[in-house]
Write an enzyme that holds these catalytic residues in place. Structure first.
Site, mmCIF file in Angstrom:
data_model
loop_
_atom_site.group_PDB
_atom_site.id
_atom_site.type_symbol
_atom_site.label_atom_id
_atom_site.label_comp_id
_atom_site.label_asym_id
_atom_site.label_seq_id
_atom_site.Cartn_x
_atom_site.Cartn_y
_atom_site.Cartn_z
ATOM 1 N N SER A 61 0.782 -1.094 0.056
ATOM 2 C CA SER A 61 0.180 -0.352 0.062
ATOM 3 C C SER A 61 0.432 1.896 -0.319
ATOM 4 O O SER A 61 -0.015 2.492 -0.059
ATOM 5 C CB SER A 61 -0.572 0.070 1.466
ATOM 6 N N LYS A 64 0.382 3.632 -2.713
ATOM 7 C CA LYS A 64 -1.174 4.526 -2.541
ATOM 8 C C LYS A 64 -0.868 5.829 -2.959
ATOM 9 O O LYS A 64 -1.114 6.529 -3.318
ATOM 10 C CB LYS A 64 -1.692 3.881 -1.945
ATOM 11 N N TYR A 188 -3.848 -2.882 -10.248
ATOM 12 C CA TYR A 188 -4.228 -2.414 -8.378
ATOM 13 C C TYR A 188 -2.985 -3.664 -7.828
ATOM 14 O O TYR A 188 -1.866 -2.916 -6.997
ATOM 15 C CB TYR A 188 -4.908 -2.134 -8.142
ATOM 16 N N TYR A 240 -4.064 3.727 8.128
ATOM 17 C CA TYR A 240 -6.017 3.390 8.207
ATOM 18 C C TYR A 240 -6.700 3.499 9.397
ATOM 19 O O TYR A 240 -6.823 4.394 10.231
ATOM 20 C CB TYR A 240 -5.887 2.212 7.813
ATOM 21 N N VAL A 258 1.550 -3.586 3.812
ATOM 22 C CA VAL A 258 0.850 -5.291 4.187
ATOM 23 C C VAL A 258 2.532 -5.833 3.907
ATOM 24 O O VAL A 258 2.137 -6.922 4.458
ATOM 25 C CB VAL A 258 -0.365 -6.137 3.918
HETATM 26 N N1 GLN Z 1 -2.195 -5.571 -1.989
HETATM 27 C C1 GLN Z 1 -3.033 -5.542 -0.850
HETATM 28 C C2 GLN Z 1 -4.388 -5.652 -0.241
HETATM 29 O O1 GLN Z 1 -4.992 -4.842 -1.870
HETATM 30 C C3 GLN Z 1 -2.825 -3.921 0.124
HETATM 31 C C4 GLN Z 1 -2.784 -3.790 1.205
HETATM 32 C C5 GLN Z 1 -2.063 -2.746 2.685
HETATM 33 O O2 GLN Z 1 -0.728 -3.134 2.345
HETATM 34 N N2 GLN Z 1 -2.461 -2.651 3.675
HETATM 35 O O3 GLN Z 1 -4.552 -6.359 0.678
#
Ligand code: GLN
Length: 306
Positions: A61, A64, A188, A240, A258
């Site tokens: 993420s 992003k 994505y 988050y 993650v």
């Molecule tokens: N690719 C992961 C997902 O879509 C990204 C989530 C994350 O890094 N928090 O679940």
């Protein structure tokens, strides 16, 4: 500074509670949780690293931040009709708010928001071209053409796509996605599967620490106002439903993934990347957060003062 990073690595090496690696993406479940790295790139052009700072990991993420930057470059403020800019207070993959809010995601850093952002970038392009554009941008800001997608991680996520596909279908049902769901989430998953080391990531984030200008090239990536806005979104939404906790403990704009990485920005000073694969219950790196907290406390580099 080098001594400070060495100390953080040495102190955390003794830690036995290291969190849990993400196993809902099977390819990430194999990562050795004992690895740890930290890198700092300063606006003056200095570089400091400790631990396995040249080992690539899945940025997940953290990507992003980069796709948001690309989307703002293409759409400007029109992006905000597609995605909000308020913290969600919900987990990264939550669907509940989407129903109440007519399919418009709260912010660009929860999964639904990032999927809407990539859908916006895809406008007028084939998915392959969009992927090329994202990778070129990341290589440009990191000044490193060796950065690549880890296709095995992307494929692993595609095989377990149900949750993200649901978010995308739900948004599409509300008219908030233009493109085919599989094409959008395929793109994505690839952006999330970019592999980078802490050294590369710290360099890539530097433009956000220096009013939108990359270092040492001095080339402008975004305006100072846009850098400030991206930083504030990272502060409010980058972790988050634990964004408040991260702001409380670290006091720097940050974005987690993650894969266990965190990019943190100290405006006017530098860009920090940490990596420790074990996660807390919110999906944020357990020791990565601890390392940044130690760093902020010992340097006084928090945006809120010492
Ligand atoms: N690719 C992961 C997902 O879509 C990204 C989530 C994350 O890094 N928090 O679940």
């Amino acid at each position: 500074m080098q001594e400070l990073l060495n100390n953080i690595v040495a102190e955390l090496a003794e830690e036995t509670e290291r969190g849990k690696v993400a196993d809902y993406i099977p390819q990430l479940a194999h990562v050795d949780p004992s690895q740890f790295a930290i890198s700092l790139a300063t606006v003056e052009g200095e570089r400091f690293s400790a631990g396995c700072a040249t080992t690539p990991f899945s940025i997940q993420s953290i990507s992003k931040v980069f796709t948001l930057t690309i989307a703002l470059g293409k759409l400007g403020d029109a992006l905000w009709s597609k995605v909000g800019r308020e913290p969600s207070g919900d987990p990264f993959n939550s669907i509940v708010q989407l129903e109440h809010e007519g399919g418009k995601p709260r912010n660009p850093f929860i999964n639904a928001g990032a999927i809407a952002v990539v859908d916006a970038i895809m406008m007028g392009h084939e998915p392959k071209e969009t992927l090329g554009e994202i990778l070129s941008f990341v290589r440009y800001i990191a000044d490193d053409n060796s950065i690549c997608f880890d296709h095995q991680v992307a494929a692993s996520e595609m095989q377990h796509k149900d949750r993200n596909a649901s978010l995308a279908h739900f948004m599409k049902a509300f008219g908030h996605l233009r493109h085919d769901v599989d094409k959008v989430i395929g793109t994505y998953f690839h952006q999330c599967a970019i592999a980078m080391s802490c050294e590369q990531l710290a360099h890539a984030g530097l433009f956000l620490a220096s009013d939108g200008v990359n270092r040492p090239s001095n080339l402008r990536v975004v305006s100072p106002q846009r850098a400030r806005r991206i930083n504030s979104l990272m502060m409010m939404c980058g972790h988050y439903d634990a964004s408040g906790e991260f702001a409380f403990r670290v006091g720097l704009p940050g974005k987690s993934g993650v894969g266990g990485g965190i990019l943190a920005i100290a405006p006017g000073r530098g860009s920090l990347a940490v990596w420790s694969p074990g996660l807390d219950k919110y999906g944020n790196s357990l020791l990565g957060t601890r390392a940044l907290e130690m760093f902020a406390q010992r340097t006084g580099w928090s945006v809120f003062g010492h």
